[in-house]
Design an enzyme around this catalytic site. Structure first.
Site, short mmCIF file in Angstrom:
data_model
loop_
_atom_site.label_atom_id
_atom_site.label_comp_id
_atom_site.label_asym_id
_atom_site.label_seq_id
_atom_site.Cartn_x
_atom_site.Cartn_y
_atom_site.Cartn_z
N ASP A 197 -11.08 2.87 4.36
CA ASP A 197 -11.47 1.46 4.25
C ASP A 197 -12.99 1.31 4.08
O ASP A 197 -13.46 0.25 3.69
CB ASP A 197 -11.07 0.71 5.52
CG ASP A 197 -9.82 -0.14 5.34
OD1 ASP A 197 -9.59 -0.60 4.20
OD2 ASP A 197 -9.09 -0.33 6.32
N LYS A 212 0.85 -1.20 0.00
CA LYS A 212 0.00 0.00 0.00
C LYS A 212 0.88 1.25 0.00
O LYS A 212 0.61 2.21 -0.72
CB LYS A 212 -0.92 -0.01 1.23
CG LYS A 212 -2.03 -1.06 1.14
CD LYS A 212 -2.79 -1.25 2.45
CE LYS A 212 -3.80 -2.39 2.30
NZ LYS A 212 -4.52 -2.72 3.54
N GLN A 243 -4.69 -1.50 9.70
CA GLN A 243 -4.61 -2.81 9.07
C GLN A 243 -5.19 -3.87 9.99
O GLN A 243 -4.90 -3.91 11.18
CB GLN A 243 -3.13 -3.12 8.74
CG GLN A 243 -2.92 -4.42 7.97
CD GLN A 243 -3.51 -4.39 6.56
OE1 GLN A 243 -3.64 -3.35 5.93
NE2 GLN A 243 -3.89 -5.57 6.06
N1 GUN Z 1 -6.95 -6.86 6.14
C1 GUN Z 1 -7.38 -7.61 5.09
N2 GUN Z 1 -8.06 -6.84 4.21
C2 GUN Z 1 -8.06 -5.60 4.72
C3 GUN Z 1 -8.60 -4.36 4.26
O1 GUN Z 1 -9.24 -4.26 3.21
N3 GUN Z 1 -8.39 -3.29 5.07
C4 GUN Z 1 -7.72 -3.39 6.24
N4 GUN Z 1 -7.58 -2.28 6.96
N5 GUN Z 1 -7.21 -4.50 6.68
C5 GUN Z 1 -7.37 -5.60 5.93
#
Ligand code: GUN
Length: 288
Positions: A120, A53, A97
């Protein structure tokens, strides 16, 4: 042969659009869109995702700031960090995350992020906006990526039968709501659904986010269906080498019209949609 719909090809185009949008914000005297990523603990997969990311953000001109907390960090410490990020006008997007360590309530943390910075799309306000179709909210990245992929091959969704396998808050439920918003007839299923192969076989659009390698066999797929495989399953091949495979047995699905590959399908789209949400949050912050 099914058409293979690659997400990595589409992300290149979308990332170019984002660069142009970021340049336009700068030209109007606006700020550099800024994303704060919070990583708690040392889950190896989370570290890989966060690094990806970060790199993707930098590549389009988004400033990405990483905050790391130890696996033993308390919920109070994390909530205090979120408060600071909420109050910081230079931060436009906040992502915590997942998964979080067991001493921290995911619901409390996600609910603490300011909805307009919730890139998110997991805050109850954004979930509510998606479910009422009122618009204006931030939409979860993976299902948004699925919709952008589907839009590449489907001009009119009206009346199509969509089946979603998976009922997670991150993918299954929001994907179903987005398809419903496009006037599809949506059935949400999961691995405990009775008669799942038959239901899957009724789908014009089949979105699979079950987290189960090759759950969907060729005979679960209607000829001419559009299949979006959200699965990212780590596997060890018979020769000992490691790899990633999806939730769909793609080699059995030549009769599908369209199939997204794993890897290279939905995965890259998720990151691009995170960047898109960050730029949208920055634009909204700048709007009068
Ligand atoms: N862990 C797995 N997928 C995601 C996501 O889309 N966002 C976040 N913040 N954590 C994740």
């Amino acid at each position: 042969m099914a058409r293979i719909l690659r997400g990595d090809a589409l992300t290149r185009r979308l990332d170019d659009d984002l660069r142009a949008h970021i340049a336009a914000i700068a030209a109007a005297g606006g700020p550099t869109p800024t994303l704060a990523v919070v990583l708690v603990g040392d889950d190896p997969a989370s570290h890989i995702y966060v690094r990806r990311k970060h790199k993707a953000a930098q590549a389009v001109g988004i400033r990405s700031i990483e905050h790391r907390l130890e696996a033993s960090a308390s919920e109070e410490v994390l909530l205090a960090l979120i408060d600071r990020l909420n109050a910081d006008p230079a931060v436009h997007g906040i992502l915590v995350q997942l998964p979080l360590p067991p001493q921290i309530s995911g619901d409390r943390v996600l609910g603490a992020i300011a909805p307009h910075k919730d890139v998110d799309g997991f805050h109850p306000v954004n979930v509510g906006r998606l479910s009422t179709g009122s618009g204006g909210g931030l939409v979860p990245c993976t299902p948004l990526g699925c919709m952008l992929l589907l839009e590449e091959v489907i001009a009119d969704f009206t009346g199509l039968k969509a089946v979603v396998i998976g009922k997670s808050n991150i993918v299954g439920k929001p994907a179903a709501l987005l398809l419903l918003e496009r006037e599809c007839t949506v059935t949400v299923t999961h691995i405990h659904t009775r008669g799942l192969p038959e239901i899957a076989r009724s789908a014009d659009i089949l979105v699979v986010a079950a987290g189960s390698p090759h759950l969907v066999r060729g005979d679960w797929v209607k000829p001419g269906a559009v299949v979006v495989d959200v699965g990212i399953n780590r596997i060890v091949h018979p020769d000992g080498s490691k790899g990633i495979t999806g939730d769909v047995a793609a080699h059995e699905c030549d009769h599908a019209a369209v199939l997204t590959p794993v890897p290279g399908g939905v995965g890259p789209m998720t990151i691009t949609c995170l960047l898109r949400n960050t730029v949208a949050a920055a634009s909204a912050a700048q709007a009068p």
